[in-house]
Design an enzyme around this catalytic site. Structure first.
Site: not given
Length: 236
Positions: A93, A145
């Site tokens: 990664s 949100k």
């Protein structure tokens, strides 16, 4: 070694993060701060002709990994110093991402690398909360949100947004791998599964240049930088 020219070894170990390391009575600089400070110091020493990055990392945050990638590429461009990577136990990664600017990538025979992608983990506790009679009330300015909140199940719209963000970040990673390693579309499709590979598989895919040990990496570094057989090998 005893010659004037130097070969610098910089170890990169553990999770890649720009968060300071907390200790009992003080904090230590983050991995990013420590690494960048070593590059800055190396840049001031004209006798350093090559840098060997000894990487043993499973990755870390997207931002911290990209900072290291950018700093390595900029250092190489400013100085002309050769960068060589030797992968140790794991370089996956972000640990692979920061290897990309190198002039030469080697992996130990037992290295695990790859995992070329992005992952977001989102803990969910709403099931447990329902069982024990707890709830959370939320006031928000827009319907997205509180996206990713552990206190409720994500909506279909939110799942699409989060997946799109994940795919975009992974796409940027894959584009850089394809560019630096000069991979064809079939290979890019293979590594886009984000699986891990042992060193021999990574070599077959073109993700690394050679399999060897740290002494072999030092030999390659000397060759690439045009050094003698006896440069000073240093660490800060």
């Amino acid at each position: 070694g005893k010659d004037d020219d130097k070969l610098l070894v910089i170890p990169i170990r553990g999770i890649i993060s720009d968060a300071p390391k907390e200790q009992f009575f003080r904090t230590k600089p983050s991995m990013v701060q420590e690494f960048v400070s070593q590059l800055r110091r190396a840049e001031k020493d004209p006798k350093i002709k090559a840098v060997l990055l000894k990487i043993d990392s499973p990755g870390g945050s997207v931002i911290a990994s990209d900072i290291l990638y950018t700093e390595i590429a900029a250092f190489k461009k400013r100085t002309g110093v050769k960068i060589i990577v030797i992968m140790m136990g794991i370089a996956a990664s972000g640990g692979y991402y920061i290897s990309l600017p190198a002039d030469y990538i080697m992996a130990h025979p037992g290295t695990v690398t790859g995992s070329i992608g992005v992952v977001f983990f989102r803990p969910q506790v709403y099931g447990l909360m329902g069982k024990i009679g707890l709830g959370v009330e939320v006031n928000k300015s827009g319907r997205n949100k509180d996206m990713g909140s552990p206190f409720r199940k994500s909506t279909a719209e939110e799942e699409k947004i989060l997946q799109r963000l994940t795919d975009q970040l992974a796409g940027q990673f894959l584009d850089k791998v394809a560019l630096h390693r000069k991979l064809d579309s079939n290979t890019v499709s293979e590594i886009s599964t984000a699986r891990i590979y042992l060193a021999d598989e990574a070599l077959g895919l073109g993700l690394i240049d050679k399999i060897g040990h740290i002494n072999d990496a030092l030999v390659e570094a000397k060759k690439l930088a045009g050094l003698s057989e006896n440069p000073r090998v240093i660490v800060f």
